[in-house]
Motif scaffolding. Structure first.
Motif, short mmCIF file in Angstrom:
data_model
loop_
_atom_site.label_atom_id
_atom_site.label_comp_id
_atom_site.label_asym_id
_atom_site.label_seq_id
_atom_site.Cartn_x
_atom_site.Cartn_y
_atom_site.Cartn_z
N SER A 34 -13.01 3.76 -0.52
CA SER A 34 -12.97 4.36 -1.85
C SER A 34 -12.61 3.34 -2.92
CB SER A 34 -11.96 5.51 -1.89
OG SER A 34 -10.64 5.03 -1.69
N ARG A 35 -11.90 2.29 -2.51
CA ARG A 35 -11.50 1.24 -3.45
C ARG A 35 -11.73 -0.11 -2.80
NH1 ARG A 35 -6.83 -1.58 -5.00
NH2 ARG A 35 -5.46 -0.57 -3.48
N PRO A 36 -12.90 -0.71 -3.02
CA PRO A 36 -13.28 -1.96 -2.34
C PRO A 36 -12.25 -3.07 -2.47
CG PRO A 36 -15.17 -1.03 -3.46
CD PRO A 36 -14.00 -0.20 -3.86
N ALA A 37 -11.53 -3.13 -3.57
CA ALA A 37 -10.53 -4.19 -3.74
C ALA A 37 -9.43 -4.08 -2.69
CB ALA A 37 -9.91 -4.12 -5.13
N ALA A 38 -9.21 -2.86 -2.17
CA ALA A 38 -8.16 -2.67 -1.16
C ALA A 38 -8.49 -3.43 0.12
CB ALA A 38 -7.98 -1.18 -0.86
N ARG A 39 -9.76 -3.52 0.45
CA ARG A 39 -10.16 -4.30 1.63
C ARG A 39 -9.75 -5.76 1.48
NH1 ARG A 39 -13.93 -3.94 5.65
NH2 ARG A 39 -14.77 -2.01 4.79
N ARG A 40 -10.04 -6.33 0.30
CA ARG A 40 -9.68 -7.73 0.06
C ARG A 40 -8.17 -7.92 0.08
NH1 ARG A 40 -13.93 -6.75 -3.54
NH2 ARG A 40 -12.53 -6.46 -5.31
N GLU A 41 -7.45 -6.95 -0.43
CA GLU A 41 -5.98 -7.04 -0.44
C GLU A 41 -5.42 -7.00 0.98
OE1 GLU A 41 -5.16 -3.70 -2.90
OE2 GLU A 41 -5.99 -4.64 -4.70
N CYS A 87 -0.05 4.87 3.88
CA CYS A 87 -0.84 4.16 4.88
C CYS A 87 -0.02 3.78 6.10
CB CYS A 87 -1.47 2.91 4.26
SG CYS A 87 -2.78 3.28 3.07
N LEU A 100 -9.14 4.43 2.30
CA LEU A 100 -8.76 3.71 1.08
C LEU A 100 -9.70 2.57 0.78
CD1 LEU A 100 -6.76 3.21 -1.24
CD2 LEU A 100 -5.40 1.82 0.36
N VAL A 101 -10.03 1.77 1.80
CA VAL A 101 -10.86 0.59 1.53
C VAL A 101 -12.29 0.96 1.17
CG1 VAL A 101 -9.44 -0.91 2.98
CG2 VAL A 101 -11.44 0.19 3.97
N PHE A 127 0.80 -1.22 0.00
CA PHE A 127 0.00 0.00 0.00
C PHE A 127 0.83 1.28 0.00
CE2 PHE A 127 -2.81 -3.23 1.89
CZ PHE A 127 -3.92 -3.09 1.06
#
Length: 206
Positions: free
Chosen positions: A78-85, A60, A75-76, A56
């Motif tokens: 605004s960008r849902p994929a960041a949560r999964r990452e 962060c 971040l998560v 990240f």
């Protein structure tokens, strides 16, 4: 050595699961708190920090080397994929450490506190019983706003990312109603503590 009896404890944000967990611990149950494990992993020198920094970037990371939770939250959302990452980094580490703590527990039963227990899909595989701390959604919002200062829209976004109240209640073996007072919550926990000791086969303290 036999694995202790495991009670999975969960509830939505602001439900009061931490108050329930603290009461179980006060009564002598071993508390394995995955939130505390996550904080250790993402604190200065935490085992997850090299991967988080690499994935990240410095935006962060705070000056003292911990994960910047506010920046990561932004971040998560605004960008849902960041949560999964982030979950792909943290969840295996949290699972390994929580399993280690459960196996090492000296008490007849363990409270395994997992905020996203229902969402994980592994509740029944990891737990002998599931206890949900519950309260009306309006009370959740009121409590979170009072303790954190978050706006209602932010709180609702967090709640929408979690299992619904109905989904949590559908998997519960036991429900703690935390819609009134702390003493009422403690009374319910005290009853469940005796039940869990009996289920774990330790009747000397019931």
């Amino acid at each position: 050595m036999k694995r202790p009896y495991v009670v999975g404890l969960s509830g939505g944000i602001g439900s009061g699961k931490s108050a329930a967990a603290d009461r179980f611990a006060h009564l002598g149950a071993t508390l394995v708190d995955t939130d505390a494990i996550a904080h250790a992993l993402t604190g200065p020198g935490g085992a997850a920090m090299p991967q988080i920094a690499a994935h990240f970037g410095s935006a962060c990371i705070t000056a003292d080397g911990r994960m910047d939770r506010e920046a990561m939250r932004a971040l998560v959302f605004s960008r849902p994929a960041a949560r999964r990452e982030l979950e792909a980094i943290l969840h295996p580490m949290i699972r390994t450490e929580s399993d280690r703590q459960v196996a090492a527990a000296p008490s007849p039963y363990v409270i395994l506190a997992i905020p996203l227990l229902v969402e994980s899909g592994t509740a029944r595989a990891r737990c002998d019983r599931i206890c949900i701390v519950d309260c009306p959604e309006a009370l959740q919002i009121e409590r979170v706003r009072a303790r954190s200062g978050l706006e209602e829209a932010q709180i609702l976004a967090i709640m929408q990312a979690q299992a619904s109240r109905a989904e949590r209640l559908a998997v519960a073996d036991d429900v703690i109603d935390n819609s009134t007072t702390l003493s009422a919550l403690h009374a319910q926990v005290d009853i469940l503590h005796a039940r869990y000791l009996a289920l774990a086969g330790d009747t000397t303290k019931v």
